[in-house]
Scaffold this motif. Structure first.
Motif, PDB file in Angstrom:
ATOM      1  N   GLY A   1      -2.825   2.674   3.293  1.00 23.18           N
ATOM      2  CA  GLY A   1      -3.509   1.410   3.485  1.00 23.18           C
ATOM      3  C   GLY A   1      -4.823   1.439   4.224  1.00 23.18           C
TER       4      GLY A   1
ATOM      5  N   TYR B   1       0.798  -1.227   0.000  1.00 24.78           N
ATOM      6  CA  TYR B   1       0.000   0.000   0.000  1.00 24.78           C
ATOM      7  C   TYR B   1       0.835   1.284   0.000  1.00 24.78           C
TER       8      TYR B   1
ATOM      9  N   THR C   1      -7.498   1.442   1.447  1.00 20.03           N
ATOM     10  CA  THR C   1      -7.153   0.388   0.500  1.00 20.03           C
ATOM     11  C   THR C   1      -7.320  -0.991   1.122  1.00 20.03           C
TER      12      THR C   1
END
Length: 454
Positions: free
Chosen positions: A376, A372, A379
């Protein structure tokens, strides 16, 4: 395990003050069978477990974690739940086509609101507030980049604002303009991770902490506490993947400083009253937020990559980088004083060689997600939803996104990896210095982009 988990970060200290002592859950008690075994109780592992159990409450889902849920980057990050994806929309379009790139961007924007919906549904008190992101331009070269970003395809919904409007959003010094996007929420990340872990348990999942995975294979996870046999295994270890074969990322450290709760007189000038996160258009990334209790949290890159992808507790703290971060925050907000800073911490994030996150499930039942590059929070939610759909065989459009099945090529062996990563960090610093002197976009930065483009 660190001696005192509350010392990991301001966020963990606050979790303990909330009444969560961060006591590890019981470890794996020996060999066992499961339907799905997930390694890593950070956001990726927890979101995967959560979506699996929502989709099929009867599944036997086990998450194994060496420390405690939210120990790693999921509990220590800067608190941005954003729509940022490591690969730019233009890079995605070159690799996968424009339609796929736009679908990826749309899914990332939706992921921010999806996280907010779960936070509300599960009653997770993590200071969620969706205020967008303001990326300041404070030099002529940064303003050129801001204009170029806002003049793009429109896929990222980025608007350019002038100096007065930018300063009203973020009352920093020397603001020439900014780009603004609505697709980001401020969070307290450790509270989100800990709340999500409790939500997984309420839905029937098991989290075995103080349990170290020695190897992750197809249908088999070997730990120091026993072997888990499962139809599906999921690697959700992000930066710590560097210590497990095959090594898919390079762990690079990001460090953070935070202030005491600051008085209204400071925030009257600094703004940030609507939960907006902030950064600027320099090359060496910085990021910040105003917390729910009126602290300034400010972080950035700059710590070195360590030989052979080593991860150690001592690397979380680098006095030189902390001093640089405090100086950068004071440069942005001159009313700050060194004595205002009360906390500092850090940790590793995972960087794939091509700057392209990936998620997938192999025919052997081995799943993975990660890469990521520090983006993150949102995501990982999309990764968990995607893995759950792939595992359950559900018809979900997220399984057609261009990152599904993507595997980044491996980093160069040492010493080339050490030289390349640290040279990249150094070049970003030099590029920012070059732009301050020349007032033009950096030639060094263009070279760096070519070197790390994969």
């Amino acid at each position: 395990m660190v001696a005192t988990l509350s010392s990991l970060s301001l966020w963990h200290e606050q979790v303990v003050a909330d009444g969560d002592p961060l006591t590890p859950r019981p470890p794996l008690g020996g060999d066992m069978d499961a339907d799905v075994c997930i390694v890593g109780a950070g956001y990726t592992g927890l979101w995967t477990a959560y979506h699996l159990l929502r989709g099929d409450p009867g599944l036997r889902v086990v998450v194994v974690e060496r420390e405690v849920a939210g120990f790693g980057a999921s509990g220590r990050n800067g608190g941005w739940c954003s729509a940022l994806f490591p690969a730019s929309t233009a890079a995605l379009a070159r690799r996968h086509g424009e339609a796929a790139a736009l679908a990826m961007r749309s899914a990332m924007r939706a992921a921010v609101d999806d996280v907010g919906a779960v936070v509300a549904e599960e009653g997770i008190a993590c200071d969620w507030r969706k205020g967008g992101t303001v990326a300041l331009a404070r030099t002529p070269a940064q303003l050129i980049r801001a204009r170029a970003e806002a003049d793009g395809s429109g896929a990222d919904e980025i608007a350019l604002v002038g100096p007065e409007e930018a300063a009203a959003l973020v009352g920093a010094s020397g603001v020439l303009g900014a780009t603004v996007t609505p697709h980001c929420a401020r969070i307290q990340p450790a509270r989100l991770a800990r709340g999500l872990a409790r939500a997984v348990e309420r839905r029937g999942g098991r989290i075995a902490e103080a349990t170290t995975a020695r190897s992750i294979g197809a249908r088999r996870v070997v730990t120091d506490r026993g072997v888990v046999r499962a139809g599906v295994t999921v690697r959700a270890t992000e930066a710590w993947s560097a210590g497990l074969a095959p090594r898919s990322v390079a762990p690079v450290y990001s460090l953070i400083v935070a202030t005491r709760p600051l008085p209204p007189s400071f925030w009257w000038v600094a703004g940030l009253e609507n939960g907006q996160t902030f950064t600027d258009h320099r090359h060496l990334i910085v990021y910040g937020q105003r917390t729910a209790d009126d602290r300034l949290v400010f972080g950035g890159r700059g710590a070195p990559y360590h030989w052979r992808s080593r991860i150690r507790q001592s690397f979380d703290r680098d006095p030189r980088v902390f001093a640089g971060l405090r100086a950068a925050a004071i440069d942005l907000f001159p009313a700050l004083r060194p004595a205002d800073f009360t906390h500092s911490w850090g940790g590793p994030l995972g960087i794939p060689r091509d700057w392209h996150a990936g998620v997938g499930l192999g025919p052997d039942g081995a799943g993975w997600a990660g890469g990521y590059v520090g983006d993150g929070v949102g995501t990982s939610h999309l990764a968990g939803r995607t893995l759950a759909a792939l595992i359950l065989g559900h018809d979900d459009p997220v399984t057609d996104l261009p990152w599904v099945g993507h595997r980044s090529r491996r980093w160069e062996p040492e010493p080339l990896r050490w030289l390349l990563v640290n040279a990249g960090l150094r070049l970003m610093t030099l590029a920012d210095a070059e732009e301050r002197l020349t007032r033009r976009p950096s030639v060094v930065a263009a070279s760096l982009s070519r070197a790390l483009g994969g």
